[in-house]
Design a protein around this motif. Structure first.
Motif, PDB file in Angstrom:
ATOM      1  N   SER A 138      -0.206   2.667 -11.988  1.00  0.00           N
ATOM      2  CA  SER A 138       0.628   3.745 -12.511  1.00  0.00           C
ATOM      3  C   SER A 138       0.187   4.149 -13.917  1.00  0.00           C
ATOM      4  CB  SER A 138       2.100   3.341 -12.516  1.00  0.00           C
ATOM      5  OG  SER A 138       2.345   2.329 -13.464  1.00  0.00           O
ATOM      6  N   ILE A 139      -0.186   3.194 -14.734  1.00  0.00           N
ATOM      7  CA  ILE A 139      -0.675   3.516 -16.076  1.00  0.00           C
ATOM      8  C   ILE A 139      -1.971   4.312 -15.989  1.00  0.00           C
ATOM      9  CG2 ILE A 139      -1.584   2.517 -18.213  1.00  0.00           C
ATOM     10  CD1 ILE A 139       0.489   0.242 -17.811  1.00  0.00           C
ATOM     11  N   ALA A 140      -2.874   3.905 -15.109  1.00  0.00           N
ATOM     12  CA  ALA A 140      -4.140   4.621 -14.940  1.00  0.00           C
ATOM     13  C   ALA A 140      -3.909   6.043 -14.437  1.00  0.00           C
ATOM     14  CB  ALA A 140      -5.048   3.859 -13.979  1.00  0.00           C
ATOM     15  N   TYR A 173       0.816  -1.217   0.000  1.00  0.00           N
ATOM     16  CA  TYR A 173       0.000   0.000   0.000  1.00  0.00           C
ATOM     17  C   TYR A 173       0.850   1.268   0.000  1.00  0.00           C
ATOM     18  CZ  TYR A 173      -3.803  -3.220   0.753  1.00  0.00           C
ATOM     19  OH  TYR A 173      -4.696  -4.245   0.604  1.00  0.00           O
ATOM     20  N   GLY A 174       2.075   1.189   0.504  1.00  0.00           N
ATOM     21  CA  GLY A 174       2.963   2.345   0.460  1.00  0.00           C
ATOM     22  C   GLY A 174       3.339   2.705  -0.973  1.00  0.00           C
ATOM     23  N   ILE A 175       3.714   1.691  -1.764  1.00  0.00           N
ATOM     24  CA  ILE A 175       4.041   1.932  -3.170  1.00  0.00           C
ATOM     25  C   ILE A 175       2.785   2.373  -3.918  1.00  0.00           C
ATOM     26  CG2 ILE A 175       4.834   0.857  -5.324  1.00  0.00           C
ATOM     27  CD1 ILE A 175       7.084   1.270  -3.365  1.00  0.00           C
ATOM     28  N   LEU A 176       1.653   1.775  -3.600  1.00  0.00           N
ATOM     29  CA  LEU A 176       0.397   2.150  -4.258  1.00  0.00           C
ATOM     30  C   LEU A 176       0.052   3.610  -3.973  1.00  0.00           C
ATOM     31  CD1 LEU A 176      -1.784   0.781  -5.973  1.00  0.00           C
ATOM     32  CD2 LEU A 176      -3.031   0.333  -3.876  1.00  0.00           C
ATOM     33  N   PHE A 177       0.217   4.045  -2.741  1.00  0.00           N
ATOM     34  CA  PHE A 177      -0.042   5.435  -2.381  1.00  0.00           C
ATOM     35  C   PHE A 177       0.958   6.373  -3.050  1.00  0.00           C
ATOM     36  CE2 PHE A 177       0.453   9.097   0.523  1.00  0.00           C
ATOM     37  CZ  PHE A 177      -0.862   9.567   0.498  1.00  0.00           C
ATOM     38  N   GLY A 178       2.223   5.979  -3.070  1.00  0.00           N
ATOM     39  CA  GLY A 178       3.248   6.787  -3.720  1.00  0.00           C
ATOM     40  C   GLY A 178       3.024   6.917  -5.219  1.00  0.00           C
ATOM     41  N   PHE A 203       5.758   7.082 -11.959  1.00  0.00           N
ATOM     42  CA  PHE A 203       6.895   6.271 -12.389  1.00  0.00           C
ATOM     43  C   PHE A 203       7.365   5.312 -11.296  1.00  0.00           C
ATOM     44  CE2 PHE A 203       7.256   9.752 -15.476  1.00  0.00           C
ATOM     45  CZ  PHE A 203       7.234   8.980 -16.637  1.00  0.00           C
ATOM     46  N   LEU A 204       7.069   5.601 -10.053  1.00  0.00           N
ATOM     47  CA  LEU A 204       7.393   4.697  -8.948  1.00  0.00           C
ATOM     48  C   LEU A 204       6.668   3.368  -9.141  1.00  0.00           C
ATOM     49  CD1 LEU A 204       8.655   4.212  -6.109  1.00  0.00           C
ATOM     50  CD2 LEU A 204       6.545   5.147  -5.170  1.00  0.00           C
TER      51      LEU A 204
END
Length: 109
Positions: free
Chosen positions: A95-97, A55-60, A66-67
């Motif tokens: 990230s694409i969305a 969820y941290g990467i998802l939030f970032g 690009f993350l």
């Protein structure tokens, strides 16, 4: 104490070899006056991605798309478990969305 299996030197109170995990001593070999070392629980699925990282990467990714793109590609291309690949797909698609959303509302699309 040396491991009878691989020959690696281990502490005298070790129950298993630090190199090959071979048992070093039985319960009858351990003196009664010494307490046995604590047993460390090993995670049942060490290859799974923790919820905090997921969820941290998802939030970032919502702020830095690009993350998620890079992390998604890395997790998909690694020779890893299905759980990691599923998280990689989640990050990649998110990230694409987000990139499409940013382009649509920036007037560049």
């Amino acid at each position: 104490m040396f491991c009878p299996e691989c020959g690696t030197e281990n502490p005298d109170n070790a129950r298993f070899c630090g190199n090959c995990r071979h048992p070093l001593a039985t319960a009858s070999d351990t003196p009664a006056s010494q307490p046995s070392p604590p047993v460390v629980e090993i995670d049942s699925d060490p290859a799974a991605v923790s919820d905090g990282l997921k969820y941290g990467i998802l939030f970032g990714t919502l702020f830095i798309p690009f993350l998620g793109l890079i992390m998604g590609i890395v997790y998909l291309l690694q020779d890893s478990t299905e759980a990691k690949k599923a998280v990689g797909k989640l990050w990649l698609y998110t990230s694409i969305a987000v990139m499409i959303f940013y382009l649509a509302f920036s007037g560049e699309f």
